[in-house]
Design a protein around this motif. Sequence first.
Motif, PDB file in Angstrom:
ATOM      1  N   SER A 199       0.844  -1.201   0.000  1.00  0.00           N
ATOM      2  CA  SER A 199       0.000   0.000   0.000  1.00  0.00           C
ATOM      3  C   SER A 199       0.877   1.248   0.000  1.00  0.00           C
ATOM      4  O   SER A 199       2.060   1.195   0.350  1.00  0.00           O
ATOM      5  N   CYS A 200       0.263   2.371  -0.371  1.00  0.00           N
ATOM      6  CA  CYS A 200       0.947   3.654  -0.276  1.00  0.00           C
ATOM      7  C   CYS A 200       1.059   4.002   1.206  1.00  0.00           C
ATOM      8  O   CYS A 200       0.052   4.015   1.917  1.00  0.00           O
ATOM      9  N   ALA A 201       2.273   4.275   1.672  1.00  0.00           N
ATOM     10  CA  ALA A 201       2.469   4.522   3.115  1.00  0.00           C
ATOM     11  C   ALA A 201       1.817   5.826   3.575  1.00  0.00           C
ATOM     12  O   ALA A 201       1.576   6.018   4.757  1.00  0.00           O
ATOM     13  N   ALA A 202       1.505   6.721   2.608  1.00  0.00           N
ATOM     14  CA  ALA A 202       0.895   8.001   3.002  1.00  0.00           C
ATOM     15  C   ALA A 202      -0.625   7.908   3.040  1.00  0.00           C
ATOM     16  O   ALA A 202      -1.243   8.321   4.017  1.00  0.00           O
ATOM     17  N   CYS A 203      -1.243   7.357   1.983  1.00  0.00           N
ATOM     18  CA  CYS A 203      -2.710   7.342   1.943  1.00  0.00           C
ATOM     19  C   CYS A 203      -3.270   5.954   2.222  1.00  0.00           C
ATOM     20  O   CYS A 203      -4.489   5.794   2.308  1.00  0.00           O
ATOM     21  N   HIS A 204      -2.418   4.976   2.338  1.00  0.00           N
ATOM     22  CA  HIS A 204      -2.799   3.593   2.686  1.00  0.00           C
ATOM     23  C   HIS A 204      -3.651   2.886   1.632  1.00  0.00           C
ATOM     24  O   HIS A 204      -4.246   1.853   1.903  1.00  0.00           O
ATOM     25  N   GLN A 223       3.171   7.375  -9.368  1.00  0.00           N
ATOM     26  CA  GLN A 223       2.250   8.123  -8.523  1.00  0.00           C
ATOM     27  C   GLN A 223       1.252   7.194  -7.867  1.00  0.00           C
ATOM     28  O   GLN A 223       0.780   6.231  -8.465  1.00  0.00           O
ATOM     29  N   SER A 224       0.958   7.497  -6.634  1.00  0.00           N
ATOM     30  CA  SER A 224       0.022   6.708  -5.843  1.00  0.00           C
ATOM     31  C   SER A 224      -1.338   6.703  -6.529  1.00  0.00           C
ATOM     32  O   SER A 224      -1.716   7.684  -7.163  1.00  0.00           O
ATOM     33  N   PRO A 225      -2.111   5.611  -6.385  1.00  0.00           N
ATOM     34  CA  PRO A 225      -3.413   5.547  -7.082  1.00  0.00           C
ATOM     35  C   PRO A 225      -4.475   6.504  -6.533  1.00  0.00           C
ATOM     36  O   PRO A 225      -5.514   6.671  -7.157  1.00  0.00           O
ATOM     37  N   ASP A 226      -4.229   7.125  -5.396  1.00  0.00           N
ATOM     38  CA  ASP A 226      -5.295   8.040  -4.897  1.00  0.00           C
ATOM     39  C   ASP A 226      -5.427   9.246  -5.799  1.00  0.00           C
ATOM     40  O   ASP A 226      -4.483   9.657  -6.460  1.00  0.00           O
ATOM     41  N   ALA A 227      -6.627   9.795  -5.870  1.00  0.00           N
ATOM     42  CA  ALA A 227      -7.002  10.787  -6.876  1.00  0.00           C
ATOM     43  C   ALA A 227      -6.035  11.958  -6.982  1.00  0.00           C
ATOM     44  O   ALA A 227      -5.718  12.420  -8.077  1.00  0.00           O
ATOM     45  N   GLY A 229      -2.965  12.047  -6.583  1.00  0.00           N
ATOM     46  CA  GLY A 229      -1.656  11.706  -7.124  1.00  0.00           C
ATOM     47  C   GLY A 229      -0.554  11.772  -6.128  1.00  0.00           C
ATOM     48  O   GLY A 229       0.388  12.547  -6.256  1.00  0.00           O
ATOM     49  N   GLN A 230      -0.670  10.993  -5.058  1.00  0.00           N
ATOM     50  CA  GLN A 230       0.397  10.930  -4.059  1.00  0.00           C
ATOM     51  C   GLN A 230       1.661  10.361  -4.720  1.00  0.00           C
ATOM     52  O   GLN A 230       1.580   9.366  -5.413  1.00  0.00           O
ATOM     53  N   GLY A 231       2.779  10.974  -4.463  1.00  0.00           N
ATOM     54  CA  GLY A 231       4.009  10.440  -5.024  1.00  0.00           C
ATOM     55  C   GLY A 231       4.385   9.137  -4.333  1.00  0.00           C
ATOM     56  O   GLY A 231       4.259   9.021  -3.119  1.00  0.00           O
TER      57      GLY A 231
END
Length: 233
Positions: A199-204, A223-227, A229-231
Amino acid sequence: MNADLERLIRLQRLDGEIARKSALLETELPREIEKLRAAFQSAADALKNHDTQMTSLAKRRRELEMEADAAREGIKKSKQKLNEVKTNVEYRAILKESETQETRIRELEDQQLEVMEAAETRATDRAALDKASKEEEARYQKEKVEREKAMAQLKEALDALKKDRATVTVEVSPGVLAIYEKVSRQRNGVGITPVADRSCAACHQLIPPQLYYQIRTTEEIHQSPDAAGQGTL
Ligand SMILES: [Zn+2]
């Protein structure tokens, strides 16, 4: 390792440290100083309030004494008048007046006693209030100096960190840096973050398997899959 990736990781560490120190310098330490100042102010106000009450009790006591003295004087004059009266009616009127005055004097004496008792009770509080006020003041002054020293050190550290940051940013590819800065602004200071437990450690958010495979096998920045665009690395 991808050179930009390595620099972004350093940049993220610097940004985290800068954010932490800035919060301490601009918000937390000034808030602590203000809290100590307010505690001292409140203790000083309690003492001042106490003294105001004591002054008002002393004033009330003097007023009661003056009124009682005036009543005693009145009785003395009435007694002198008794020697000169001609009629029974007049005599009885003067006696009645003296009785009224005597009743009033007893009332005034009771009130004086109450005021004195109230003052005595409060007098013992003053030492404690004075001690508390002095302690809070000393504490405020001492801890204010300590915090201001810490703030001066933080400011120096921040200046150094910002210099380091400027050095790192010129080494990152402009396009990569622009995305990092944009994501960092939108995501509370997090421009790049590792993958943890798929998982993305920032947005989980869970990383889709295809993307996860790419992340593990290449050194590219994704880029993270959250809308927003979390790096993600
Ligand atoms: Zn994310």
